[in-house]
Design an enzyme around this catalytic site. Structure first.
Site, PDB file in Angstrom:
ATOM      1  N   GLY A  53      40.632 -77.404 -58.480  1.00 20.60           N
ATOM      2  CA  GLY A  53      40.397 -78.319 -57.379  1.00 20.60           C
ATOM      3  C   GLY A  53      41.569 -79.174 -56.947  1.00 20.60           C
ATOM      4  O   GLY A  53      41.392 -80.099 -56.156  1.00 20.60           O
ATOM      5  N   TRP A  55      44.145 -78.416 -54.971  1.00 21.47           N
ATOM      6  CA  TRP A  55      44.410 -78.279 -53.537  1.00 21.47           C
ATOM      7  C   TRP A  55      43.293 -78.923 -52.723  1.00 21.47           C
ATOM      8  O   TRP A  55      43.549 -79.486 -51.663  1.00 21.47           O
ATOM      9  CB  TRP A  55      44.590 -76.803 -53.172  1.00 21.47           C
ATOM     10  CG  TRP A  55      45.979 -76.310 -53.457  1.00 21.47           C
ATOM     11  CD1 TRP A  55      46.823 -76.767 -54.427  1.00 21.47           C
ATOM     12  CD2 TRP A  55      46.686 -75.286 -52.766  1.00 21.47           C
ATOM     13  NE1 TRP A  55      48.005 -76.087 -54.387  1.00 21.47           N
ATOM     14  CE2 TRP A  55      47.960 -75.171 -53.388  1.00 21.47           C
ATOM     15  CE3 TRP A  55      46.375 -74.446 -51.717  1.00 21.47           C
ATOM     16  CZ2 TRP A  55      48.914 -74.250 -52.960  1.00 21.47           C
ATOM     17  CZ3 TRP A  55      47.325 -73.521 -51.295  1.00 21.47           C
ATOM     18  CH2 TRP A  55      48.576 -73.422 -51.903  1.00 21.47           C
ATOM     19  N   ASP A  82      34.814 -70.972 -54.635  1.00 26.65           N
ATOM     20  CA  ASP A  82      35.246 -70.372 -55.896  1.00 26.65           C
ATOM     21  C   ASP A  82      34.019 -69.819 -56.610  1.00 26.65           C
ATOM     22  O   ASP A  82      32.890 -70.264 -56.365  1.00 26.65           O
ATOM     23  CB  ASP A  82      35.949 -71.398 -56.789  1.00 26.65           C
ATOM     24  CG  ASP A  82      36.847 -70.740 -57.833  1.00 26.65           C
ATOM     25  OD1 ASP A  82      38.074 -70.756 -57.643  1.00 26.65           O
ATOM     26  OD2 ASP A  82      36.320 -70.189 -58.813  1.00 26.65           O
ATOM     27  N   ASP A  98      31.860 -65.321 -53.704  1.00 24.50           N
ATOM     28  CA  ASP A  98      32.901 -64.314 -53.878  1.00 24.50           C
ATOM     29  C   ASP A  98      33.602 -64.117 -52.541  1.00 24.50           C
ATOM     30  O   ASP A  98      32.954 -63.786 -51.542  1.00 24.50           O
ATOM     31  CB  ASP A  98      32.251 -63.006 -54.353  1.00 24.50           C
ATOM     32  CG  ASP A  98      33.263 -61.935 -54.709  1.00 24.50           C
ATOM     33  OD1 ASP A  98      34.433 -62.053 -54.290  1.00 24.50           O
ATOM     34  OD2 ASP A  98      32.880 -60.968 -55.392  1.00 24.50           O
ATOM     35  N   ASP A 124      45.252 -70.647 -53.353  1.00 24.51           N
ATOM     36  CA  ASP A 124      46.215 -70.721 -54.459  1.00 24.51           C
ATOM     37  C   ASP A 124      45.768 -69.845 -55.627  1.00 24.51           C
ATOM     38  O   ASP A 124      46.186 -70.044 -56.759  1.00 24.51           O
ATOM     39  CB  ASP A 124      46.369 -72.180 -54.914  1.00 24.51           C
ATOM     40  CG  ASP A 124      47.526 -72.368 -55.891  1.00 24.51           C
ATOM     41  OD1 ASP A 124      48.534 -71.653 -55.743  1.00 24.51           O
ATOM     42  OD2 ASP A 124      47.414 -73.214 -56.798  1.00 24.51           O
ATOM     43  N   LYS A 164      49.267 -67.972 -51.931  1.00 25.13           N
ATOM     44  CA  LYS A 164      50.267 -67.632 -52.953  1.00 25.13           C
ATOM     45  C   LYS A 164      50.562 -66.135 -52.940  1.00 25.13           C
ATOM     46  O   LYS A 164      49.659 -65.312 -52.743  1.00 25.13           O
ATOM     47  CB  LYS A 164      49.762 -68.038 -54.340  1.00 25.13           C
ATOM     48  CG  LYS A 164      50.707 -67.675 -55.488  1.00 25.13           C
ATOM     49  CD  LYS A 164      50.090 -67.981 -56.838  1.00 25.13           C
ATOM     50  CE  LYS A 164      49.976 -69.473 -57.049  1.00 25.13           C
ATOM     51  NZ  LYS A 164      49.499 -69.792 -58.428  1.00 25.13           N
TER      52      LYS A 164
END
Length: 302
Positions: A53, A55, A82, A98, A124, A164
């Site tokens: 958490g 971000w 998530d 998902d 991320d 990322k």
């Protein structure tokens, strides 16, 4: 956050502890914002692969806590997605789901309400690192494709996507894939990212769907992407989806180009990794089964 001696010597680790961030990775998003201004004017944002958490904390403090009135706060909508549950964060709506499922994209849009979509999508997330560079890069690429596919469903025109990546041989291909949907594309390594790490972040802005493209949520490791693309009835999808999911370059160059008489020289990076892992008894059976599934999927697609 970790508690190793290396972490304790890290300035960002200590600063994260002092400022109440859940992880030092919060500074990576802060540095991206300093460099590109991605949070300017944003009211609707989505944080994919959000746990633990950090971000989401940045989004909360920058977008929600800076509001001066209740009306301004009610206009800010931030959704954290998530598979795992997280401790509550002020101004953040948590959604356990998902990112490779269409239902998750629909739930995100439903929470925004009306015809509103996200102005910013960040991710991320990263797979468990194996130590095999080619394998780690490949798995991160697949996760990024899944994040990109759901972003095409929930982003408004002109929106921004930050995620990322692991830099490697596929980076130039990744650039081509992203520029299909975004007019501006850059790869940025923030100061808070360790120099020894191969991670960086794609910063994509001015989102615009190609004409005739129908957004789809794709799981590159599971879906039959060619069949998935055909079901849309869109010629654009039939051309782009295989390329986006697998780096399929069929038809983009001379079919005679690159042919070699040596089967060893024609091996892909994934094939080299597959052969090396399968011949190494030190790898656990569970990992080999996952690798075999991914390898078989790619052979079937190609």
């Amino acid at each position: 956050m970790g508690k190793t001696s290396k972490d304790k010597r890290d300035i960002y680790y200590r600063q994260a502890k002092d400022e109440g961030w859940r992880a030092r990775s919060a500074f990576k998003l802060l540095h991206v914002d300093e460099a590109y201004g991605i949070l300017n004017g944003v009211q609707r944002a989505v944080d994919l692969c959000a746990a633990p958490g950090s971000w989401s904390q940045v989004l909360s403090r920058k977008l929600y806590d800076t509001c001066e009135t209740d009306d301004e706060k009610s206009a800010v909508k931030i959704i954290a997605v998530d598979l795992q549950a997280m401790a509550p964060i002020r101004g953040i709506l948590q959604l356990q789901g998902d990112i490779t499922k269409q239902s998750t994209a629909e739930a995100i849009i439903g929470h925004f309400g009306g015809n509103e979509k996200a102005q910013l999508v960040v991710c991320d997330g990263a797979p468990d690192v194996t130590g095999v560079h080619e394998m780690d890069e490949y798995m991160q690429h697949q996760l990024l494709v899944a994040a990109l596919s759901i972003a095409t469903c929930v982003l408004e025109t002109g929106g921004t996507f930050v995620a990322k990546i692991f830099k490697g041989n596929a980076t130039s291909l990744l650039s081509s894939q992203m520029q299909i949907f975004f007019k501006k594309f850059d790869i940025y390594k923030p100061p808070s990212s360790r120099p020894s790490s191969i991670e960086a972040f794609v910063v994509c802005s001015d989102f615009c769907l190609p004409e005739g493209y129908i957004p789809q949520v794709i799981n590159p490791a599971r879906d039959d992407i060619r069949l998935l693309a055909q079901k849309t009835g869109s010629e654009v999808n039939r051309r782009l989806v295989p390329f986006i999911a697998c780096g399929d370059l069929n038809g983009l160059s001379d079919p005679e180009e690159g042919k070699t008489s040596s089967s060893d020289e024609s091996k892909s990076n994934l094939e080299y990794v597959y052969d090396a892992v399968m011949d190494d008894a030190s790898y656990p059976l569970e990992f080999k089964e996952i690798l075999k599934q991914v390898y078989d999927e790619q052979r079937h697609i190609i």
